[in-house]
Design an enzyme around this catalytic site. Structure first.
Site, mmCIF file in Angstrom:
data_model
loop_
_atom_site.group_PDB
_atom_site.id
_atom_site.type_symbol
_atom_site.label_atom_id
_atom_site.label_comp_id
_atom_site.label_asym_id
_atom_site.label_seq_id
_atom_site.Cartn_x
_atom_site.Cartn_y
_atom_site.Cartn_z
ATOM 1 N N ARG A 76 -2.304 -6.253 -8.630
ATOM 2 C CA ARG A 76 -1.250 -7.264 -8.463
ATOM 3 C C ARG A 76 -1.317 -8.347 -9.532
ATOM 4 O O ARG A 76 -0.311 -8.941 -9.879
ATOM 5 C CB ARG A 76 -1.363 -7.930 -7.086
ATOM 6 C CG ARG A 76 -0.912 -7.048 -5.943
ATOM 7 C CD ARG A 76 -1.442 -7.537 -4.629
ATOM 8 N NE ARG A 76 -2.885 -7.339 -4.592
ATOM 9 C CZ ARG A 76 -3.622 -7.393 -3.500
ATOM 10 N NH1 ARG A 76 -3.057 -7.670 -2.350
ATOM 11 N NH2 ARG A 76 -4.912 -7.180 -3.552
ATOM 12 N N LYS A 85 -18.256 -6.187 6.035
ATOM 13 C CA LYS A 85 -17.041 -7.005 6.145
ATOM 14 C C LYS A 85 -16.504 -6.916 7.577
ATOM 15 O O LYS A 85 -16.333 -5.820 8.103
ATOM 16 C CB LYS A 85 -16.013 -6.438 5.150
ATOM 17 C CG LYS A 85 -15.084 -7.482 4.569
ATOM 18 C CD LYS A 85 -14.420 -6.935 3.304
ATOM 19 C CE LYS A 85 -12.938 -6.951 3.387
ATOM 20 N NZ LYS A 85 -12.303 -6.335 2.220
ATOM 21 N N SER A 101 -2.944 -7.725 2.898
ATOM 22 C CA SER A 101 -3.230 -7.640 4.334
ATOM 23 C C SER A 101 -3.524 -9.039 4.874
ATOM 24 O O SER A 101 -3.124 -9.388 5.984
ATOM 25 C CB SER A 101 -4.443 -6.732 4.570
ATOM 26 O OG SER A 101 -4.186 -5.442 4.077
ATOM 27 N N HIS A 107 0.841 -1.207 0.000
ATOM 28 C CA HIS A 107 0.000 0.000 0.000
ATOM 29 C C HIS A 107 0.874 1.255 0.000
ATOM 30 O O HIS A 107 0.600 2.213 -0.727
ATOM 31 C CB HIS A 107 -0.889 0.037 1.259
ATOM 32 C CG HIS A 107 -1.905 -1.061 1.360
ATOM 33 N ND1 HIS A 107 -2.062 -1.845 2.481
ATOM 34 C CD2 HIS A 107 -2.846 -1.483 0.470
ATOM 35 C CE1 HIS A 107 -3.058 -2.700 2.292
ATOM 36 N NE2 HIS A 107 -3.548 -2.508 1.080
HETATM 37 P P1 ADP Z 1 -9.934 -3.371 -0.548
HETATM 38 O O1 ADP Z 1 -10.707 -4.114 0.483
HETATM 39 O O2 ADP Z 1 -10.584 -2.071 -0.968
HETATM 40 O O3 ADP Z 1 -9.485 -4.187 -1.722
HETATM 41 P P2 ADP Z 1 -7.153 -3.366 0.358
HETATM 42 O O4 ADP Z 1 -6.603 -2.670 1.551
HETATM 43 O O5 ADP Z 1 -7.057 -4.844 0.336
HETATM 44 O O6 ADP Z 1 -8.650 -2.846 0.257
HETATM 45 O O7 ADP Z 1 -6.466 -2.802 -0.964
HETATM 46 C C1 ADP Z 1 -6.582 -1.463 -1.333
HETATM 47 C C2 ADP Z 1 -5.997 -1.309 -2.735
HETATM 48 O O8 ADP Z 1 -4.596 -1.571 -2.693
HETATM 49 C C3 ADP Z 1 -6.566 -2.269 -3.785
HETATM 50 O O9 ADP Z 1 -6.634 -1.601 -5.027
HETATM 51 C C4 ADP Z 1 -5.540 -3.371 -3.853
HETATM 52 O O10 ADP Z 1 -5.529 -4.005 -5.121
HETATM 53 C C5 ADP Z 1 -4.255 -2.570 -3.626
HETATM 54 N N1 ADP Z 1 -3.176 -3.374 -3.068
HETATM 55 C C6 ADP Z 1 -3.178 -4.103 -1.943
HETATM 56 N N2 ADP Z 1 -1.991 -4.707 -1.742
HETATM 57 C C7 ADP Z 1 -1.201 -4.339 -2.789
HETATM 58 C C8 ADP Z 1 0.139 -4.648 -3.198
HETATM 59 N N3 ADP Z 1 0.897 -5.489 -2.514
HETATM 60 N N4 ADP Z 1 0.603 -4.068 -4.330
HETATM 61 C C9 ADP Z 1 -0.194 -3.251 -5.064
HETATM 62 N N5 ADP Z 1 -1.465 -2.936 -4.752
HETATM 63 C C10 ADP Z 1 -1.969 -3.478 -3.628
#
Ligand code: ADP
Length: 160
Positions: free
Chosen positions: A90, A41, A128, A17
């Protein structure tokens, strides 16, 4: 001013992130990391805990702010004069989900532009969820998440 919002669960915030937020900051004047609470969620950390950890992780990166909302992201954006959504990709599974989300946001506000950053290859597997799973087995996550997050995860698993 080009203001971008980077919405997500950030449950918890990872270096994947952080990398996306920092790269977005090179293009936009202001980037707001927006912890969007989703009542459907179940979350691991509270919104306040997530916001606090992100703030601590960002101490040295100026122009990147943190906020939270329980409203629709598009409504938050209108209130903050933001026109861009940042999201990360990703793999193709992310793409399918993100493209649907982009179109649902466009349905709500056709002026919103979503901008994607592909993950650096070292962050491709990073999520996460994987960090929570690693930590549950006592694996050191200091190369995957900021120190404050690693510590908070450790404390949560000790309590359980
Ligand atoms: P959500 O529940 O909205 O998907 P996340 O916190 O899981 O929330 O992810 C927020 C954003 O960050 C999403 O667009 C996700 O694809 C991106 N993201 C999460 N981890 C990574 C990573 N390792 N590299 C690039 N983008 C990421």
């Amino acid at each position: 001013m080009k203001i971008a919002v980077y919405p997500g669960s950030f449950d918890p915030f990872t270096y994947g992130h952080l990398d996306i937020a920092m790269r977005a900051k090179k293009i936009f004047d202001e980037v707001i990391i927006l912890v969007a609470s989703n009542s459907k969620k179940h979350s691991f950390f509270t919104v306040e805990e997530r916001v606090g950890m992100i703030k601590e992780s960002l101490a040295e990166y100026c122009g990147i702010y943190v906020d939270s909302t329980s409203s629709l992201v598009v409504d938050y954006m209108k209130e903050h004069a933001a026109s861009y959504i940042i999201r990360g990709l990703r793999n193709s599974v992310d793409f399918e989900y993100e493209y649907t989300l982009e179109n649902s946001n466009l349905f709500l506000d056709e002026k919103i532009e979503t901008v994607y950053f592909t993950s650096r290859k070292e962050n491709m597997f990073l999520s996460s969820s994987i960090v929570k799973e690693y930590k549950a087995y006592g694996i050191d996550c200091l190369s995957l998440v900021p120190e404050v997050v690693d510590k908070a995860l450790g404390e949560k698993f000790i309590k359980k």
